[in-house]
Design a protein around this motif. Structure first.
Motif, short mmCIF file in Angstrom:
data_model
loop_
_atom_site.label_atom_id
_atom_site.label_comp_id
_atom_site.label_asym_id
_atom_site.label_seq_id
_atom_site.Cartn_x
_atom_site.Cartn_y
_atom_site.Cartn_z
N ALA A 120 62.36 23.92 154.13
CA ALA A 120 62.16 25.18 155.22
C ALA A 120 60.98 25.95 154.95
O ALA A 120 60.46 26.29 156.14
CB ALA A 120 63.59 25.75 155.40
N LEU A 121 60.74 26.20 153.92
CA LEU A 121 59.58 27.08 153.60
C LEU A 121 58.35 26.28 153.64
O LEU A 121 57.09 27.16 153.46
CB LEU A 121 59.74 27.65 152.32
CG LEU A 121 60.81 28.74 152.10
CD1 LEU A 121 60.99 29.55 150.83
CD2 LEU A 121 60.94 29.93 153.08
N CYS A 122 58.04 24.99 153.67
CA CYS A 122 57.11 24.15 153.57
C CYS A 122 56.25 24.48 152.18
O CYS A 122 54.93 24.63 152.23
CB CYS A 122 55.95 24.53 154.72
SG CYS A 122 56.81 24.14 156.37
N THR A 123 56.97 24.58 151.11
CA THR A 123 56.35 24.67 149.85
C THR A 123 55.61 23.16 149.43
O THR A 123 55.91 22.33 150.02
CB THR A 123 57.54 25.15 148.85
OG1 THR A 123 58.35 24.14 148.79
CG2 THR A 123 58.14 26.72 149.11
N GLN B 94 51.01 32.63 147.01
CA GLN B 94 51.33 32.75 148.33
C GLN B 94 50.90 33.78 149.03
O GLN B 94 50.85 34.95 148.85
CB GLN B 94 52.89 32.56 148.80
CG GLN B 94 53.96 33.31 148.24
CD GLN B 94 55.13 33.02 148.43
OE1 GLN B 94 55.67 32.28 147.71
NE2 GLN B 94 55.89 33.63 149.59
N THR B 95 50.52 33.39 150.39
CA THR B 95 50.39 34.73 151.41
C THR B 95 50.92 34.21 152.74
O THR B 95 51.34 33.18 152.90
CB THR B 95 48.86 34.94 151.47
OG1 THR B 95 48.50 36.07 152.28
CG2 THR B 95 48.21 33.74 152.20
N LEU B 96 51.34 35.31 153.65
CA LEU B 96 51.81 35.12 154.94
C LEU B 96 50.82 35.08 155.80
O LEU B 96 50.03 36.12 155.83
CB LEU B 96 52.87 36.18 155.28
CG LEU B 96 54.22 36.06 154.38
CD1 LEU B 96 55.19 37.12 154.79
CD2 LEU B 96 54.75 34.70 154.60
N CYS B 97 50.71 34.17 156.61
CA CYS B 97 49.61 33.85 157.96
C CYS B 97 50.46 33.90 159.26
O CYS B 97 51.47 33.31 159.30
CB CYS B 97 48.67 32.87 157.62
SG CYS B 97 47.73 32.85 156.06
N ARG C 98 54.11 32.24 158.68
CA ARG C 98 54.72 31.37 157.58
C ARG C 98 53.96 31.49 156.31
O ARG C 98 52.68 31.94 156.22
CB ARG C 98 54.32 29.80 158.12
CG ARG C 98 52.89 29.68 158.36
CD ARG C 98 52.83 28.03 158.52
NE ARG C 98 52.61 27.35 157.18
CZ ARG C 98 52.54 26.13 157.03
NH1 ARG C 98 52.17 25.29 158.09
NH2 ARG C 98 52.70 25.51 155.94
N ALA C 99 54.27 31.00 155.24
CA ALA C 99 53.81 31.30 153.88
C ALA C 99 52.90 30.11 153.77
O ALA C 99 52.90 28.82 154.07
CB ALA C 99 54.81 31.27 152.93
N VAL C 100 51.65 30.28 153.20
CA VAL C 100 50.67 29.34 152.68
C VAL C 100 50.59 29.28 151.43
O VAL C 100 50.42 30.45 150.89
CB VAL C 100 49.36 29.64 153.41
CG1 VAL C 100 48.36 28.60 153.07
CG2 VAL C 100 49.63 29.59 154.98
N PHE C 101 50.45 28.14 150.53
CA PHE C 101 50.69 28.33 149.07
C PHE C 101 49.17 27.63 148.41
O PHE C 101 48.77 26.72 148.73
CB PHE C 101 51.60 27.57 148.80
CG PHE C 101 53.10 27.74 149.29
CD1 PHE C 101 53.92 28.69 148.56
CD2 PHE C 101 53.67 27.37 150.55
CE1 PHE C 101 54.99 29.33 149.16
CE2 PHE C 101 54.62 27.86 151.08
CZ PHE C 101 55.31 28.92 150.44
N GLU C 102 48.82 28.48 147.60
CA GLU C 102 47.84 28.05 146.70
C GLU C 102 48.54 27.55 145.15
O GLU C 102 49.63 28.03 144.90
CB GLU C 102 46.78 29.08 146.09
CG GLU C 102 45.87 28.48 145.05
CD GLU C 102 44.83 29.50 144.67
OE1 GLU C 102 43.74 29.72 145.43
OE2 GLU C 102 45.17 30.54 143.76
N THR C 103 48.28 25.97 144.80
CA THR C 103 48.96 25.65 143.82
C THR C 103 48.34 25.19 142.45
O THR C 103 47.38 24.37 142.65
CB THR C 103 49.72 24.07 144.44
OG1 THR C 103 50.45 24.79 145.48
CG2 THR C 103 50.81 24.02 143.28
N LEU C 104 48.65 25.89 141.27
CA LEU C 104 48.05 25.44 140.11
C LEU C 104 48.98 24.52 139.43
O LEU C 104 50.11 24.92 139.16
CB LEU C 104 47.56 26.55 139.26
CG LEU C 104 46.95 26.37 137.84
CD1 LEU C 104 45.77 25.67 137.72
CD2 LEU C 104 47.00 27.86 137.14
#
Length: 349
Positions: free
Chosen positions: A124-127, A281-284, A299-305
């Motif tokens: 639901a969070l689109c992680t 994450q940040t909200l856009c 919605r949250a947008v995610f940077e992933t390491l």
């Protein structure tokens, strides 16, 4: 807990109806709410001509009465002695709220964050798609981002994913408890800092003796807590924690910089071995068409390491400036930079 005063209930009801993330109450000013990232004044009920006037300013006495009715004896004593206190409360039909009450120039103040009913899912969070795989590992998994970016929601979704997919003991250390989890396949023990323990460090030290598989640390605030979290991650636990940083590379730097100069080399080695990954994450704000609704939303947008051997080498050698480049070319491992995530979400061209 005493019943919520009718006037406060009305304010909370209006904030929830506006899909506000926070309700701001300040003596000497009208109530305000953060809607879509911007502060807006709450209005009175609409008049006959269809307009809505702004509410009157709250007095110190009225606001103090509202807050006193919400707090238990220990919380009220802490507020009176230290002039600030964190706590959570529930309102029937509206859900749970996390509150910070404080004293300011004109009297009392408070910010109340709405916690949605029910625990969200990762889907639901689109992680990031790689996140369920990271949750199968042991080590340190960080969720980072600025204040109000939804880190607590993502951590709750991680706990819920483990709860429905694995038989483990999860210990959460929170300040305060936000999402309330019901044990499913997992045994979930939730502890509130200030109520069930004096601090994150002491609670984390105790958690290591409570036969946990997973430990959630609400926030890595100080050197001792970070040191204990690294130790727990090294000794076969999955440690989920949040940190206030704006990028994955900055998260690595923040952890290392907390330590004294003579410890930094050792900490880099520890972190390189213990780190599982970093989700920043940040909200856009998204257009209505993106969400399939008639209104814009956030919605949250995610940077992933992901801690691949190459990333571990960069951390160990102190070459954090090269982590961004490694993430840009690490899509095969599930990595992406914030700019790449924005483009994939259609938020930038």
């Amino acid at each position: 807990m005493p019943a919520t005063p009718d006037d406060l209930f009305t304010l909370l009801q209006q904030a929830v109806a506006l899909h506000a993330s926070d309700l701001h109450l300040s003596a000497g000013l009208p109530p305000m709410a953060r809607v879509m990232g911007a502060l807006v004044p709450l209005g009175n009920d609409q008049a006959r001509d269809g307009t809505a006037s702004a509410m009157h300013a709250l007095t110190h006495e009225v606001l103090r009465g509202m807050l006193t009715d919400l707090m238990n004896e220990d919380q009220h004593a802490q507020f009176m002695q230290g002039h600030e206190v964190d706590f959570a409360f529930a309102v029937p039909e509206l859900g749970r709220f996390r509150a910070n009450a404080f004293m300011q120039q004109h009297g009392c103040g408070a910010v109340m964050r709405h916690i949605p009913s029910g625990v969200p899912t990762l889907k639901a969070l689109c992680t990031p798609a790689v996140l369920p795989e990271l949750l199968k590992q042991v080590g340190l998994l960080l969720v980072t981002g600025p204040t109000g970016s939804g880190k607590s929601t993502t951590l709750a979704a991680m706990v819920q994913h483990l709860n429905t997919h694995t038989p483990q003991h999860i210990v959460t250390l929170e300040d305060p408890i936000e999402f309330v989890h019901t044990s499913d396949q997992c045994l979930i023990t939730q502890r509130e800092i200030g109520t069930h323990s004096h601090g994150f460090a002491s609670a984390l030290r105790a958690a290591l003796r409570e036969d946990p598989d997973v430990i959630l640390v609400g926030e890595l605030r100080d050197l001792e807590t970070i040191r204990l979290a690294l130790t727990a991650a090294e000794t076969g636990h999955l440690v989920l924690a949040s940190l206030h940083t704006r990028s994955a590379a900055a998260s690595v730097e923040r952890i290392v910089d907390v330590f004294d100069a003579h410890e930094k080399a050792l900490v880099r080695t520890q972190l390189s071995e213990a780190l599982v990954g970093v989700v920043t994450q940040t909200l856009c704000v998204t257009p209505a068409s993106t969400e399939g609704t008639p209104h814009s939303a956030r919605r949250a947008v995610f940077e992933t390491l992901v801690a691949t051997p190459a990333i571990r080498h960069l951390i160990r050698e102190g070459k954090t400036a090269q982590i961004q480049s490694a993430m840009q070319t690490g899509a095969a491992h599930g990595m992406q930079t914030m700019a790449q995530a924005m483009r994939e979400a259609g938020l930038v061209t």
